[in-house]
Design a protein around this motif. Sequence first.
Motif, PDB file in Angstrom:
ATOM      1  N   PHE A  25      -8.213   5.591  -2.822  1.00  0.00           N
ATOM      2  CA  PHE A  25      -7.264   4.892  -1.949  1.00  0.00           C
ATOM      3  C   PHE A  25      -7.989   4.332  -0.721  1.00  0.00           C
ATOM      4  O   PHE A  25      -7.672   3.248  -0.241  1.00  0.00           O
ATOM      5  CB  PHE A  25      -6.109   5.804  -1.522  1.00  0.00           C
ATOM      6  CG  PHE A  25      -4.988   5.867  -2.527  1.00  0.00           C
ATOM      7  CD1 PHE A  25      -4.259   4.735  -2.848  1.00  0.00           C
ATOM      8  CD2 PHE A  25      -4.654   7.056  -3.158  1.00  0.00           C
ATOM      9  CE1 PHE A  25      -3.217   4.782  -3.771  1.00  0.00           C
ATOM     10  CE2 PHE A  25      -3.628   7.114  -4.089  1.00  0.00           C
ATOM     11  CZ  PHE A  25      -2.902   5.977  -4.396  1.00  0.00           C
ATOM     12  N   VAL A  52       3.832   1.563  -1.400  1.00  0.00           N
ATOM     13  CA  VAL A  52       4.388   1.722  -2.750  1.00  0.00           C
ATOM     14  C   VAL A  52       3.319   2.250  -3.716  1.00  0.00           C
ATOM     15  O   VAL A  52       3.590   3.142  -4.522  1.00  0.00           O
ATOM     16  CB  VAL A  52       4.967   0.382  -3.263  1.00  0.00           C
ATOM     17  CG1 VAL A  52       5.348   0.487  -4.737  1.00  0.00           C
ATOM     18  CG2 VAL A  52       6.179  -0.025  -2.433  1.00  0.00           C
ATOM     19  N   THR A  53       2.104   1.730  -3.622  1.00  0.00           N
ATOM     20  CA  THR A  53       1.080   2.204  -4.555  1.00  0.00           C
ATOM     21  C   THR A  53       0.683   3.642  -4.218  1.00  0.00           C
ATOM     22  O   THR A  53       0.520   4.468  -5.110  1.00  0.00           O
ATOM     23  CB  THR A  53      -0.167   1.293  -4.550  1.00  0.00           C
ATOM     24  OG1 THR A  53      -0.711   1.225  -3.246  1.00  0.00           O
ATOM     25  CG2 THR A  53       0.193  -0.110  -4.995  1.00  0.00           C
ATOM     26  N   ARG A  54       0.560   3.941  -2.961  1.00  0.00           N
ATOM     27  CA  ARG A  54       0.189   5.283  -2.526  1.00  0.00           C
ATOM     28  C   ARG A  54       1.250   6.311  -2.960  1.00  0.00           C
ATOM     29  O   ARG A  54       0.926   7.465  -3.284  1.00  0.00           O
ATOM     30  CB  ARG A  54       0.096   5.229  -1.020  1.00  0.00           C
ATOM     31  CG  ARG A  54      -0.752   6.205  -0.227  1.00  0.00           C
ATOM     32  CD  ARG A  54      -1.853   6.906  -0.851  1.00  0.00           C
ATOM     33  NE  ARG A  54      -2.893   7.262   0.103  1.00  0.00           N
ATOM     34  CZ  ARG A  54      -3.473   8.455   0.148  1.00  0.00           C
ATOM     35  NH1 ARG A  54      -3.124   9.408  -0.690  1.00  0.00           N
ATOM     36  NH2 ARG A  54      -4.431   8.690   1.011  1.00  0.00           N
ATOM     37  N   ALA A  94      -6.562   7.607   8.635  1.00  0.00           N
ATOM     38  CA  ALA A  94      -5.150   7.599   8.251  1.00  0.00           C
ATOM     39  C   ALA A  94      -4.975   7.936   6.777  1.00  0.00           C
ATOM     40  O   ALA A  94      -4.023   8.620   6.391  1.00  0.00           O
ATOM     41  CB  ALA A  94      -4.526   6.233   8.564  1.00  0.00           C
ATOM     42  N   ARG A 136      -7.940   0.409   0.077  1.00  0.00           N
ATOM     43  CA  ARG A 136      -7.363   0.052   1.365  1.00  0.00           C
ATOM     44  C   ARG A 136      -8.363  -0.736   2.217  1.00  0.00           C
ATOM     45  O   ARG A 136      -7.994  -1.633   2.974  1.00  0.00           O
ATOM     46  CB  ARG A 136      -7.013   1.362   2.029  1.00  0.00           C
ATOM     47  CG  ARG A 136      -5.892   1.505   3.036  1.00  0.00           C
ATOM     48  CD  ARG A 136      -4.939   0.444   3.250  1.00  0.00           C
ATOM     49  NE  ARG A 136      -3.701   0.959   3.807  1.00  0.00           N
ATOM     50  CZ  ARG A 136      -3.002   0.315   4.736  1.00  0.00           C
ATOM     51  NH1 ARG A 136      -3.399  -0.858   5.188  1.00  0.00           N
ATOM     52  NH2 ARG A 136      -1.876   0.811   5.178  1.00  0.00           N
ATOM     53  N   PHE A 164       0.843  -1.203   0.000  1.00  0.00           N
ATOM     54  CA  PHE A 164       0.000   0.000   0.000  1.00  0.00           C
ATOM     55  C   PHE A 164       0.880   1.256   0.000  1.00  0.00           C
ATOM     56  O   PHE A 164       0.548   2.258  -0.628  1.00  0.00           O
ATOM     57  CB  PHE A 164      -0.956   0.008   1.194  1.00  0.00           C
ATOM     58  CG  PHE A 164      -2.222  -0.777   0.958  1.00  0.00           C
ATOM     59  CD1 PHE A 164      -3.116  -0.392  -0.042  1.00  0.00           C
ATOM     60  CD2 PHE A 164      -2.536  -1.882   1.713  1.00  0.00           C
ATOM     61  CE1 PHE A 164      -4.293  -1.105  -0.269  1.00  0.00           C
ATOM     62  CE2 PHE A 164      -3.712  -2.607   1.500  1.00  0.00           C
ATOM     63  CZ  PHE A 164      -4.585  -2.221   0.498  1.00  0.00           C
ATOM     64  N   ARG A 190       4.941  11.817   4.979  1.00  0.00           N
ATOM     65  CA  ARG A 190       3.546  11.872   5.416  1.00  0.00           C
ATOM     66  C   ARG A 190       2.809  10.572   5.061  1.00  0.00           C
ATOM     67  O   ARG A 190       2.099   9.985   5.887  1.00  0.00           O
ATOM     68  CB  ARG A 190       2.871  13.051   4.708  1.00  0.00           C
ATOM     69  CG  ARG A 190       1.528  13.461   5.254  1.00  0.00           C
ATOM     70  CD  ARG A 190       0.900  14.510   4.342  1.00  0.00           C
ATOM     71  NE  ARG A 190       0.537  13.905   3.084  1.00  0.00           N
ATOM     72  CZ  ARG A 190       0.785  14.418   1.883  1.00  0.00           C
ATOM     73  NH1 ARG A 190       1.404  15.579   1.756  1.00  0.00           N
ATOM     74  NH2 ARG A 190       0.429  13.781   0.798  1.00  0.00           N
ATOM     75  N   ILE A 191       3.018  10.114   3.826  1.00  0.00           N
ATOM     76  CA  ILE A 191       2.338   8.901   3.367  1.00  0.00           C
ATOM     77  C   ILE A 191       2.823   7.674   4.132  1.00  0.00           C
ATOM     78  O   ILE A 191       2.035   6.835   4.562  1.00  0.00           O
ATOM     79  CB  ILE A 191       2.539   8.726   1.844  1.00  0.00           C
ATOM     80  CG1 ILE A 191       1.666   9.732   1.100  1.00  0.00           C
ATOM     81  CG2 ILE A 191       2.250   7.297   1.410  1.00  0.00           C
ATOM     82  CD1 ILE A 191       1.917   9.787  -0.383  1.00  0.00           C
ATOM     83  N   ALA A 238       1.418   7.726   7.628  1.00  0.00           N
ATOM     84  CA  ALA A 238      -0.033   7.541   7.679  1.00  0.00           C
ATOM     85  C   ALA A 238      -0.416   6.120   7.283  1.00  0.00           C
ATOM     86  O   ALA A 238      -1.346   5.537   7.842  1.00  0.00           O
ATOM     87  CB  ALA A 238      -0.734   8.558   6.774  1.00  0.00           C
ATOM     88  N   GLU A 239       0.290   5.544   6.326  1.00  0.00           N
ATOM     89  CA  GLU A 239      -0.042   4.172   5.934  1.00  0.00           C
ATOM     90  C   GLU A 239       0.234   3.195   7.078  1.00  0.00           C
ATOM     91  O   GLU A 239      -0.507   2.232   7.271  1.00  0.00           O
ATOM     92  CB  GLU A 239       0.722   3.761   4.672  1.00  0.00           C
ATOM     93  CG  GLU A 239       0.202   4.430   3.407  1.00  0.00           C
ATOM     94  CD  GLU A 239      -1.245   4.041   3.086  1.00  0.00           C
ATOM     95  OE1 GLU A 239      -1.615   2.874   3.269  1.00  0.00           O
ATOM     96  OE2 GLU A 239      -2.013   4.934   2.685  1.00  0.00           O
ATOM     97  N   ALA A 240       1.305   3.442   7.814  1.00  0.00           N
ATOM     98  CA  ALA A 240       1.564   2.591   8.982  1.00  0.00           C
ATOM     99  C   ALA A 240       0.396   2.693   9.952  1.00  0.00           C
ATOM    100  O   ALA A 240      -0.090   1.689  10.483  1.00  0.00           O
ATOM    101  CB  ALA A 240       2.876   2.994   9.649  1.00  0.00           C
ATOM    102  N   GLN A 241      -0.100   3.919  10.154  1.00  0.00           N
ATOM    103  CA  GLN A 241      -1.266   4.096  11.030  1.00  0.00           C
ATOM    104  C   GLN A 241      -2.494   3.386  10.467  1.00  0.00           C
ATOM    105  O   GLN A 241      -3.292   2.819  11.217  1.00  0.00           O
ATOM    106  CB  GLN A 241      -1.594   5.570  11.187  1.00  0.00           C
ATOM    107  CG  GLN A 241      -0.659   6.284  12.143  1.00  0.00           C
ATOM    108  CD  GLN A 241      -1.111   7.717  12.373  1.00  0.00           C
ATOM    109  OE1 GLN A 241      -2.291   8.030  12.362  1.00  0.00           O
ATOM    110  NE2 GLN A 241      -0.152   8.586  12.544  1.00  0.00           N
ATOM    111  N   ALA A 242      -2.652   3.449   9.143  1.00  0.00           N
ATOM    112  CA  ALA A 242      -3.815   2.806   8.525  1.00  0.00           C
ATOM    113  C   ALA A 242      -3.798   1.302   8.784  1.00  0.00           C
ATOM    114  O   ALA A 242      -4.844   0.663   8.842  1.00  0.00           O
ATOM    115  CB  ALA A 242      -3.853   3.089   7.024  1.00  0.00           C
ATOM    116  N   GLN A 244       2.864   6.457  -5.565  1.00  0.00           N
ATOM    117  CA  GLN A 244       2.728   6.855  -6.969  1.00  0.00           C
ATOM    118  C   GLN A 244       1.988   8.185  -7.103  1.00  0.00           C
ATOM    119  O   GLN A 244       2.146   8.906  -8.077  1.00  0.00           O
ATOM    120  CB  GLN A 244       1.989   5.782  -7.778  1.00  0.00           C
ATOM    121  CG  GLN A 244       2.602   4.399  -7.669  1.00  0.00           C
ATOM    122  CD  GLN A 244       4.082   4.397  -7.961  1.00  0.00           C
ATOM    123  OE1 GLN A 244       4.532   4.924  -8.975  1.00  0.00           O
ATOM    124  NE2 GLN A 244       4.866   3.845  -7.049  1.00  0.00           N
ATOM    125  N   SER A 245       1.144   8.500  -6.130  1.00  0.00           N
ATOM    126  CA  SER A 245       0.353   9.722  -6.246  1.00  0.00           C
ATOM    127  C   SER A 245       1.184  10.974  -5.998  1.00  0.00           C
ATOM    128  O   SER A 245       0.745  12.068  -6.310  1.00  0.00           O
ATOM    129  CB  SER A 245      -0.841   9.676  -5.290  1.00  0.00           C
ATOM    130  OG  SER A 245      -0.406   9.737  -3.954  1.00  0.00           O
TER     131      SER A 245
END
Lengths: 405, 405, 405, 405
Positions: free
Chosen positions: C220, A222-224, C286, C224, A220, A282-283, A286-290, A226-227
């Motif tokens: 996303f 790596v894909t995130r 997140a 997710r 997630f 930031r990503i 936040a992804e770790a939090q997600a 891309q934005s």
Amino acid sequence: MSVPTLTEAQTETLHRTYRHLHQHPELSMQEHRTAEFIENRLAELGVESFRCGGTGVVGVIRNGDGPVVAFRADTDGLPLQEDTALEYASTATGNLPDGTEVPVMHGCGHDTHIACLLSATEVLLSARDTWAGTLVLIFQPGEETAAGARAMVDDGLWDKAPVPEVVFGQHVMPVESGTLTYSVGDALAMSDSWKVTVRGKGGHGSQPQDCVDPIVLGAFMVTRIQSVVAREVDPRESAVVTVGSFHGGLKENIIPAATEFTLNVRSLDPATRDVVLGALRRIIMAEAQASGAPEEVIEELSHFPRTFNDPAATAEVVRGFEAEFGADRVVESAPLMGSEDFGALAEAIGVPSVFWMFGAHDRGVLDSQEPTPVNHSPFFAPVEEPTLSTGVRAATTAILSRLGN
Amino acid sequence: MSVPTLTEAQTETLHRTYRHLHQHPELSMQEHRTAEFIENRLAELGVESFRCGGTGVVGVIRNGDGPVVAFRADTDGLPLQEDTALEYASTATGNLPDGTEVPVMHGCGHDTHIACLLSATEVLLSARDTWAGTLVLIFQPGEETAAGARAMVDDGLWDKAPVPEVVFGQHVMPVESGTLTYSVGDALAMSDSWKVTVRGKGGHGSQPQDCVDPIVLGAFMVTRIQSVVAREVDPRESAVVTVGSFHGGLKENIIPAATEFTLNVRSLDPATRDVVLGALRRIIMAEAQASGAPEEVIEELSHFPRTFNDPAATAEVVRGFEAEFGADRVVESAPLMGSEDFGALAEAIGVPSVFWMFGAHDRGVLDSQEPTPVNHSPFFAPVEEPTLSTGVRAATTAILSRLGN
Amino acid sequence: MSVPTLTEAQTETLHRTYRHLHQHPELSMQEHRTAEFIENRLAELGVESFRCGGTGVVGVIRNGDGPVVAFRADTDGLPLQEDTALEYASTATGNLPDGTEVPVMHGCGHDTHIACLLSATEVLLSARDTWAGTLVLIFQPGEETAAGARAMVDDGLWDKAPVPEVVFGQHVMPVESGTLTYSVGDALAMSDSWKVTVRGKGGHGSQPQDCVDPIVLGAFMVTRIQSVVAREVDPRESAVVTVGSFHGGLKENIIPAATEFTLNVRSLDPATRDVVLGALRRIIMAEAQASGAPEEVIEELSHFPRTFNDPAATAEVVRGFEAEFGADRVVESAPLMGSEDFGALAEAIGVPSVFWMFGAHDRGVLDSQEPTPVNHSPFFAPVEEPTLSTGVRAATTAILSRLGN
Amino acid sequence: MSVPTLTEAQTETLHRTYRHLHQHPELSMQEHRTAEFIENRLAELGVESFRCGGTGVVGVIRNGDGPVVAFRADTDGLPLQEDTALEYASTATGNLPDGTEVPVMHGCGHDTHIACLLSATEVLLSARDTWAGTLVLIFQPGEETAAGARAMVDDGLWDKAPVPEVVFGQHVMPVESGTLTYSVGDALAMSDSWKVTVRGKGGHGSQPQDCVDPIVLGAFMVTRIQSVVAREVDPRESAVVTVGSFHGGLKENIIPAATEFTLNVRSLDPATRDVVLGALRRIIMAEAQASGAPEEVIEELSHFPRTFNDPAATAEVVRGFEAEFGADRVVESAPLMGSEDFGALAEAIGVPSVFWMFGAHDRGVLDSQEPTPVNHSPFFAPVEEPTLSTGVRAATTAILSRLGN
């Protein structure tokens, strides 16, 4: 301004020096014998020198009143098995920081940089009456790892050496030997590398509910990511984010406790760099939090600074090049997305700098159906002439454009 | 039906056998000395045996007219460094298929399976008059890699041995020693493992436009795969897809030419399995197309079949257990998401099978604040009693429930 | 216990009542004329009643000493254009909360629920000597929006009515008319619906760097969210997360300031529900952070509680059903993933409840090549018999199983 | 070359014309009264004209031997409620293609384009002796929808009008009134818009296994699309992909049968455009396959061509501007990512074109703390002077730079 030509003996020395260096490459920040070789050669030429930043060597030539100019050549080789079939191909080995023994090759052509600067020094010394001022010769280690320029500055380079009004540098490139290319303003990209340790909670693959899956989380991320280039960077600016490696897990049915990936960011504009690095951080957080994951660790692996060619200083150098080589051999180009730590030297004292490229290959190589051997290729073998004499003449011309009578 | 009790001498042999096996584990499909040990013990007991599937051993006991029943014990150890502090802990090593030397441990308790079946054989032979029929003893190698049952079937197991009307098997588990658990119908999950090679086109990280980035592609595959269980599986069915490893790339700024990941699928229902495997294949292929990538390669690593307890046969066995152990020691449980290749033996001949679990730990271990050592843990150490005698009694009971007078 | 049969006159009333209700459906929480109809009918039967929760009606029948039992029928229709070709098809209209006028249909069969409970009341009143105790008749509004049971409880239902020891309810379903189905334990899924407003920062599509793109962010979030069921829910538990709508943006080249999506979660187990709702909230928050977006707003649209059939109470009812209908007409089934607010009535006072299904279609409809019309379809038309008399008998049987002599 | 100045009467006409146009905007391809107004004014000035492409008007002025030059002004307004507080603000309405009545405003300043070209025509006609050649006046409809230039070309514009050797055009912009800006080479981005219908298979949200969820599929498309700009476009090129709208589903627990999104692509370089459009098509198709979805439909909504300023022609115009306005009022700028269909006119006949911007706001507006009203804002109100006279002078100057004596 008239640029002295190489004598036959000087040419012979140039080639001998180059072949010796090519055969004896050393890894970044371990250029011990290379440094000694340079020190000896400077001593032979009567140039005082001192060590700086470990394996860096600085020579200073004072030739009366006049401006101070610095010229930098980088000195390190690469962990690469040379495959050029040159008679003077390297068989050297070295040890990576983790101790692994690896083959070493001057695969990026830094040997040409050293040889050309030593030869230009010889030429300028033999024509002292055509110029005046102070020339600072910087033989810098560790360019490949972005460690060397930083190490020299941190070791007090500009306290120990006269502070120049401009810093020059050059690089051999897979374009036509005998030609020069340059950019005005941005010349090479900044580069930033990170290692990201993605922490999860491991367990058996049949019980994902008891785990935090770091492979899914990393995917997630790596894909995130891309934005960032797609949506956060001004489309008229240049930026690249490459995730170059991703490693985690040993077995198909075991969820590992962690995975790690490395990434590299290229950018030309400092504001764009800030945007990209900020967005990445930031990503990733936040992804770790997600995922409800423990805090991941971002480790900065390297930073290559901006390589920015001061427009006025560049124009002066280019006028000199055009006079010396003819305008058709001197080509302006768009900035390259490759990186250099050259810029850190001038940046530390807030003076302008100019960095240009000189060609490595003859037309036969460039026009061949075969892929052109580029820097960092095991097949990268600059044709000796007119490559080397062009590097010497370019260096001499640039210096004289500022210091010449 | 009356189940004979172990004599003191039989009990002593049981424990000696177990300790010997525990000290001498061997890797999957390399159980050479284990097979010899079993053959020797069967010979001592007067049971004819033959090799099947390499290191598999089959014993056949004909005891007059009656049904044919098969009982399977698996024999392989794990590449694991034992850390149990048992006086008979393993110090053995073995070589993985790629040649790497690794420590080996009976970390899944297959040593108890062998010891209990040999002991049950001894008990049944000493009470030949209480039963009639034919007993097929299957000492199966390579359960951990799903290779052994397949190898025995492929080697003609059911041509060489009498075809049974039911196949039994049991497994030691981290529940209370002295108790048995079982499921009716689905007992363990099917398991399928794949290795996916994600092919891209490598190059320098600053020039992604000339590459097909296999890390980005792999990440999109992993994220896309999440939708299979979430959207394509009936919420009342069970399925798991775990990507257990993902590896690609060496350096942060080089886009690799390929990356690879492995995945494991767990499912209970064959139709659900078909849905999941079909969706995975469809997604992986389509994502490669979405990247304009070369066709990726999906390699099947292993398939563990369904472990399905025939309701009628299970009821018969459970009645026997309840009579022998008391109903409170015999507990029905939901299917487990773990896997076994036991089911392949009965599946090959279309007969029912029954598989149950017997407990490994005393209450002190189970109630401790410390994590309970489970199968595949370096700390997995079944308490010898009542674990071993329970395994023997369960095996004997199940066999006699079909063959007893 | 003997269950009275419907007289011809009672049967005639049942059908007339059903057809009237079918022709006059009303929207959730607007069942004004339906409530009046029920009140009038109860008065005719001599049953005292009171309003509760707006359009809810509660009738109480005291028949001597004995247990208190409650029976619930839901009363609302759906915003649906009936397309059944029945002579008594609805042509009614109603107004949605936002004022929109829409066609209304008893598309979920609640008209059968009302008619059957009124008829069962009549039957039980005519056989007062066969039972003793108190019967609480709950005609509940607003089942479709999960508002009605809550409204009645909040309006003091259990302060005003005698507190029962068990609550019964039933639902017509597209299975064979004349049969009953039930589950033990979990019977229907919990359901939770949210509206998520994804806030970004709008702007022109050519300048994404000045915006926070809420469509990319929402996408996303949706991708997710797939990992919740796939990785965070025990594979042996049931859960579904459906994003049923996603709306944002007006023009292809304008980045909107916000977008919104709605989602629905189904789960059987309260702990699983907590896991899913917690994971969704965590991910949504997140992901907003990952985009550097303003905080998004999660609005809870509805919650349907657990429909849990108390095993002992269910067994008692099922025994009655089997005696009355024959065991082959009473079928146990797995829980359904549909939802009901019935459970909230018993949950509020901590008493057991039982909820079962009665069939709507004859075999011709079920075996046809055409898709079977299901609840909420414009074509849903239960065959009148034996559907209605089965509903009456099932209600009567269940009540008498507790209150009968 | 000397550029005639506007007389007082001409200035008065210019302003009157502008205010009239501003008050009477019409929607794209519906500029009927605007076309009549232009025709009447050309007739007053003695210029022959003809209709082309529906509401397009072409005037031709032949003034002796000499080159042919074309000048284009676009004529359409926007569906926007004007909010400028100007006394001549629009209160007009119009009907969108689907029939919806909407307010209309000259929110992009095309009224200034028409007024300035008509005024420049008057000026040039009053100074016929200062120039020679043929001037083609193109009043083009439908710029906002990319329909107008195409319609005129398809209607035989270049068969009916003399073929010019260069095409000029200009646009009012929110920079300082009285200044001009221009780019050399790429001036504005190409723009391509698509509508993508994502087809799935609808059903109830509790049974995703029977559906193909088009919201999940669309979300995967949107996230996957982020990789196009990030990984497939040369970082030194400019491209944007914006998904500007995404709509699907009505209710949180119903999976819709389809969803749709629109996207817009901006690019400067035709090769980059090909890369992006090709990648989008590839990803959209492959993602549909990854979901096992029916084939989605991509509908092309609009294409705005390249706006490329021929370097030689631009240099000539800029020299004229600098002479007329002073070099400090004529500023080179980077290309803008906005789009125009102007380029299609010259592209159709393979001749060069030049397009520049003239300022709309005084310094007070630009330096204010308030956001500057930009094109397409309801508050966009160019200050009349020096905006209009600058537009007239720029047009006259450009034309005379080619046709002047």
